[in-house]
Design a protein around this motif. Structure first.
Motif, PDB file in Angstrom:
ATOM      1  N   GLY A  80       1.885   1.409  -2.591  1.00 42.25           N
ATOM      2  CA  GLY A  80       1.853   0.029  -3.070  1.00 42.25           C
ATOM      3  C   GLY A  80       0.693  -0.748  -2.480  1.00 42.25           C
ATOM      4  O   GLY A  80       0.617  -0.926  -1.269  1.00 42.25           O
ATOM      5  N   SER A  90      -1.366   3.528  -5.339  1.00 44.82           N
ATOM      6  CA  SER A  90      -1.002   2.285  -6.006  1.00 44.82           C
ATOM      7  C   SER A  90      -1.076   2.439  -7.516  1.00 44.82           C
ATOM      8  O   SER A  90      -1.981   3.097  -8.031  1.00 44.82           O
ATOM      9  CB  SER A  90      -1.873   1.128  -5.521  1.00 44.82           C
ATOM     10  OG  SER A  90      -1.162  -0.079  -5.717  1.00 44.82           O
ATOM     11  N   GLY A  91      -0.107   1.811  -8.183  1.00 43.79           N
ATOM     12  CA  GLY A  91       0.032   1.976  -9.628  1.00 43.79           C
ATOM     13  C   GLY A  91      -1.274   1.754 -10.357  1.00 43.79           C
ATOM     14  O   GLY A  91      -1.790   2.653 -11.029  1.00 43.79           O
ATOM     15  N   MET A 102       1.889   6.189  -9.595  1.00 45.88           N
ATOM     16  CA  MET A 102       3.147   5.597  -9.151  1.00 45.88           C
ATOM     17  C   MET A 102       3.903   6.665  -8.374  1.00 45.88           C
ATOM     18  O   MET A 102       4.069   7.791  -8.860  1.00 45.88           O
ATOM     19  CB  MET A 102       3.996   5.165 -10.354  1.00 45.88           C
ATOM     20  CG  MET A 102       3.499   3.939 -11.080  1.00 45.88           C
ATOM     21  SD  MET A 102       3.396   2.471 -10.033  1.00 45.88           S
ATOM     22  CE  MET A 102       5.073   1.834 -10.145  1.00 45.88           C
ATOM     23  N   GLU A 135       7.180   8.235  -7.374  1.00 39.43           N
ATOM     24  CA  GLU A 135       8.501   8.161  -8.023  1.00 39.43           C
ATOM     25  C   GLU A 135       9.592   8.833  -7.207  1.00 39.43           C
ATOM     26  O   GLU A 135      10.764   8.700  -7.514  1.00 39.43           O
ATOM     27  CB  GLU A 135       8.435   8.769  -9.437  1.00 39.43           C
ATOM     28  CG  GLU A 135       7.677   7.905 -10.440  1.00 39.43           C
ATOM     29  CD  GLU A 135       8.389   6.591 -10.784  1.00 39.43           C
ATOM     30  OE1 GLU A 135       9.598   6.467 -10.544  1.00 39.43           O
ATOM     31  OE2 GLU A 135       7.711   5.666 -11.268  1.00 39.43           O
ATOM     32  N   THR A 139       4.484  11.880  -7.209  1.00 42.48           N
ATOM     33  CA  THR A 139       4.049  10.816  -8.119  1.00 42.48           C
ATOM     34  C   THR A 139       4.615  11.046  -9.522  1.00 42.48           C
ATOM     35  O   THR A 139       5.160  12.116  -9.817  1.00 42.48           O
ATOM     36  CB  THR A 139       2.507  10.749  -8.182  1.00 42.48           C
ATOM     37  OG1 THR A 139       2.032  11.960  -8.737  1.00 42.48           O
ATOM     38  CG2 THR A 139       1.903  10.522  -6.815  1.00 42.48           C
ATOM     39  N   THR A 175       6.410  -1.666  -1.943  1.00 46.24           N
ATOM     40  CA  THR A 175       6.449  -1.642  -3.407  1.00 46.24           C
ATOM     41  C   THR A 175       6.728  -2.998  -4.056  1.00 46.24           C
ATOM     42  O   THR A 175       6.845  -3.071  -5.278  1.00 46.24           O
ATOM     43  CB  THR A 175       7.521  -0.633  -3.860  1.00 46.24           C
ATOM     44  OG1 THR A 175       8.719  -0.923  -3.127  1.00 46.24           O
ATOM     45  CG2 THR A 175       7.097   0.787  -3.558  1.00 46.24           C
ATOM     46  N   PHE A 202       8.533  -4.191  -7.566  1.00 48.28           N
ATOM     47  CA  PHE A 202       8.466  -3.147  -8.589  1.00 48.28           C
ATOM     48  C   PHE A 202       9.677  -2.226  -8.658  1.00 48.28           C
ATOM     49  O   PHE A 202       9.885  -1.551  -9.660  1.00 48.28           O
ATOM     50  CB  PHE A 202       7.186  -2.311  -8.407  1.00 48.28           C
ATOM     51  CG  PHE A 202       5.959  -3.018  -8.901  1.00 48.28           C
ATOM     52  CD1 PHE A 202       5.501  -4.176  -8.279  1.00 48.28           C
ATOM     53  CD2 PHE A 202       5.274  -2.551 -10.013  1.00 48.28           C
ATOM     54  CE1 PHE A 202       4.382  -4.850  -8.747  1.00 48.28           C
ATOM     55  CE2 PHE A 202       4.148  -3.212 -10.491  1.00 48.28           C
ATOM     56  CZ  PHE A 202       3.702  -4.364  -9.856  1.00 48.28           C
ATOM     57  N   GLU A 247       3.033  -4.693 -16.081  1.00 47.16           N
ATOM     58  CA  GLU A 247       2.901  -3.526 -15.200  1.00 47.16           C
ATOM     59  C   GLU A 247       4.236  -2.781 -15.115  1.00 47.16           C
ATOM     60  O   GLU A 247       5.281  -3.404 -14.909  1.00 47.16           O
ATOM     61  CB  GLU A 247       2.462  -3.955 -13.798  1.00 47.16           C
ATOM     62  CG  GLU A 247       1.022  -4.442 -13.765  1.00 47.16           C
ATOM     63  CD  GLU A 247       0.602  -4.839 -12.355  1.00 47.16           C
ATOM     64  OE1 GLU A 247       0.237  -3.964 -11.569  1.00 47.16           O
ATOM     65  OE2 GLU A 247       0.670  -6.039 -12.058  1.00 47.16           O
ATOM     66  N   ALA A 299       8.748   0.710 -10.817  1.00 48.24           N
ATOM     67  CA  ALA A 299       8.985   1.980 -10.133  1.00 48.24           C
ATOM     68  C   ALA A 299      10.471   2.255 -10.253  1.00 48.24           C
ATOM     69  O   ALA A 299      11.279   1.522  -9.687  1.00 48.24           O
ATOM     70  CB  ALA A 299       8.572   1.864  -8.672  1.00 48.24           C
TER      71      ALA A 299
END
Ligand SMILES: Cc1cc2nc3c(=O)[nH]c(=O)nc-3n(C[C@H](O)[C@H](O)[C@H](O)COP(=O)(O)OP(=O)(O)OC[C@H]3O[C@@H](n4cnc5c(N)ncnc54)[C@H](O)[C@@H]3O)c2cc1C
Length: 621
Positions: free
Chosen positions: A16, A39-40, A127, A129, A143, A158, A161, A180, A183
């Motif tokens: 993040g 980071s996303g 991201m 996960e 990810t 995070t 999110f 956006e 998560a």
């Protein structure tokens, strides 16, 4: 030198790139350990998702402390500030604070540039996960595209999110923030590991076209004309032109529109939002319903950048349908023809109960896993950044096999906030307030460097030049204080105040009607106005500080008395039922921390004191 771990991708992974993640990643990398920031969308790193301002009451102190420790936020805002003001100037030094509006895109770019040029740091656009955990220790993250990133230390930052959902009228979207993706997997991973999760909510107001409003109908709030840097080593000039803000009041037409559309509100009529919102940043719906006796509410119209087309409508956070928002805006003075460029919305997200954490911000449940920022139930950029700094430092120290770094309530707002979080937990978004800091007469904006720069130096985040600068400043202050105490001015009238025989410069500075400027000519020319102002504050606060230090010394025994980590509270019948349950859950490090847990009685604390003192505590069978 890098301390990467053979066979692993990095020593530290930060998940993040918000305000917490930026500080965590920079701190870990600067402490010499290989760091990955996942980071996303890296182009949205350090986004100021809501208001364009940094600092303010209590938050300004946090930024100063971050800076004094060697963190980035103070410098980032100094580089991008377009409207700086000192708050509470007429009040006591312990509540004074700096607040500045940032050019939002410039702030985000400045943070990204810092990360990109930082040695030992790699940014991965993905991201996270899932978490890899083996034998109670974290091993890395997985990810969204199935890639595995391994590291023995993972910092989760995070933000909003986790399980994020946004709301506007009856529109509900799975989003961590406007446009956006949320998560989703991480929440499930944390729940699977046994972390208790809760739901919180926050919201943001609409943004309007700056050319579509009549500023002549609003009250102007001018910025300071004197440069006001957050950073102790900040620039002596403004980063760019200083812009005004504007203030308007809501009226009965605005309130009537809110009331008549409550049935279309996801918070009220539609009842879609269950998360608890920030008490100190209520939506306009909440203001109209809960403070119905107030005929008006103040609204701040603030620029979002030097060249940005938008003004932020502060105090007007709402999740009503877009067309209702526009109608509401048009009731405000000067906004009859306003164009709304982006409607407001609310966001609901998961947070993890912060009583799961040690004051180092490492979770007790999973070794090497750190939580910081909004994920811990806080609200605000500054609160997030401060936690990120502590988590990043500790992740790096753990990677290097060093002892954890913790800040106490008596040294900092950061320590106060973290202690509140880990001992009391949160049931609504936690925002830093001066009233939360019982030692606030010591924890001032002006002296954050004296309190924390030596600490930052020891940790390894304050470089040679900055430390040399600090030493010069500190020595000049000590010399000027000494001089003020020694120099007699006698029976004279200064600035309208009659001094008695034998009075010193320090006595003059104790007079409430005098300022340093009134007696500046009696100090040698090398005492600058900045040092003079600090001398004045130090002298006028001496009595309060002495009393506060005495109180700290009296409770110091409890603060340093460590409770053995295997203390089996559940077996201790002498404790109150609630005290036993809370102590078992929170597992405080010290007697002092135990005493602050709501529900733990003075009698419970007395029992703990005796057992810890005797070294005879119950242990699990
Ligand atoms: C709509 C809205 C309104 C707000 N209103 C206010 C307010 O009124 N007052 C206030 O004080 N604060 C407000 N905030 C909160 C403020 O934005 C946050 O407190 C602050 O930004 C938190 O910082 P953070 O670093 O914890 O997380 P954020 O700034 O939210 O950053 C999180 C980052 O992590 C990334 N990320 C998240 N999950 C993952 C993952 N699994 N893998 C990789 N990357 C991930 C995201 O892309 C983002 O870059 C608001 C936020 C939003 C979204």
């Amino acid at each position: 030198m890098s301390a990467g771990v053979a066979g692993r991708d990095a020593a530290v992974i930060v998940v993040g790139g918000g305000h917490a993640g930026v500080e965590a990643a920079l701190a870990a990398a600067r402490l010499g350990v290989t760091t990955i920031l996942v980071s996303g969308d890296p182009s949205r790193i350090a986004t100021l998702a809501c208001n364009p301002s940094i600092g303010g009451s209590a938050k300004g102190q946090l930024v100063r402390e971050i800076d004094a420790l060697g963190g980035a936020m103070g410098r980032l805002i100094d580089e991008t500030s377009l409207h700086a003001r000192f708050l509470n100037e007429s009040k006591g030094p312990s509540v004074r604070a700096l607040r500045a509006l940032a050019d939002k895109p410039a702030y985000s770019r400045a943070a990204q540039a810092r990360l990109e040029s930082q040695a030992n740091l790699r940014i991965v656009a993905a991201m996270a996960e899932d978490l890899i955990v083996e034998g109670g220790r974290v091993r890395g993250v997985i990810t969204g595209d199935g890639a595995v990133l391994e590291a023995p230390n993972v910092v989760l930052a995070t933000g909003t999110f986790l399980g994020g959902k946004t709301f506007r009228g009856d529109e509900v979207k799975a989003e961590g923030r406007f446009g956006e993706a949320p998560a989703v997997g991480l929440s499930a991973a944390l729940a699977r590991l046994g972390f208790p999760l809760g739901r919180l909510k926050t919201g943001t107001p609409p943004r309007v076209d700056r050319t579509s409003i009549d500023l002549g109908a609003m009250s102007e709030q001018r910025p300071s004309q004197i440069p006001l840097p957050f950073s102790f080593t900040g620039p002596a000039r403004f980063a760019g032109p200083q812009l005004s803000c504007w203030i308007v009041l809501t009226n009965e037409r605005t309130h009537e529109l809110v009331r008549s559309n409550l049935s279309r509100s996801p918070l009220y009529g539609l009842d879609l939002i269950r998360g608890i919102g920030p008490r100190y940043c209520p939506s306009i719906e909440d203001k109209v319903v809960k403070f119905a006796h107030n005929p008006t509410h103040q609204i701040f119209i603030e620029p979002e950048g030097w060249d940005e087309p938008t003004f932020y409508v502060g105090g007007f956070s709402t999740s009503l349908p877009a067309e209702v928002q526009l109608a509401m805006l048009r009731t405000l003075p000067g906004c009859g023809d306003v164009r709304m460029l982006r409607a407001g919305y609310a966001v609901e997200y998961d947070f993890v109960t912060p009583t799961e954490l040690d004051a180092s911000l490492e979770t007790r449940r999973v070794g090497g896993l750190f939580h910081c920022g909004q994920l811990n139930g806080t609200s605000g950029y500054e609160e997030a950044a401060a936690q990120g700094l502590v988590a990043g430092i500790n992740a790096a120290r753990r990677a290097r096999g060093e002892e954890a770094f913790r800040l106490g309530r008596e040294t900092s707002y950061i320590g106060t906030m973290i202690d509140d979080l880990v001992t009391k937990g949160v049931d609504e978004p936690y925002r830093m307030l001066t009233s939360r800091a019982e030692h606030r007469v010591i924890l001032r904006h002006d002296n954050a460097d004296l309190r924390l720069t030596p600490v930052g130096r020891e940790v390894g985040l304050v470089g040679d030049n900055d430390f040399a600068d600090f030493c010069r400043r500190r020595d000049a202050l000590i010399a000027a204080l000494d001089l003020a105490g020694r120099t007699r001015i006698g029976e004279v009238t200064v600035g309208g105040a009659q001094m008695t025989a034998g009075s010193t410069l320090a006595d003059a500075l104790r007079r409430p009607e005098l300022t340093f400027a009134d007696i500046a000519d009696r100090f040698p020319a090398n005492v600058s106005a900045a040092i003079g102002e600090r001398v004045h504050i130090e002298i006028s606060m001496q009595g309060y500080v002495r009393r506060a230090e005495l109180a700290i010394a009296q409770s110091a025994g409890d603060e340093t008395k460590l409770i053995p980590p295997d203390f089996a509270y559940a077996l201790l019948r002498q404790l109150s039922g609630e005290g036993r349950e809370k102590l078992e859950r929170v597992r405080p490090r010290t007697i002092g921390a135990a005493a602050r847990i709501p529900g733990v009685t003075p009698a419970d604390v007395a029992v703990l004191r005796v057992l810890v003192h005797r070294g005879r505590h119950p242990v699990p069978a």
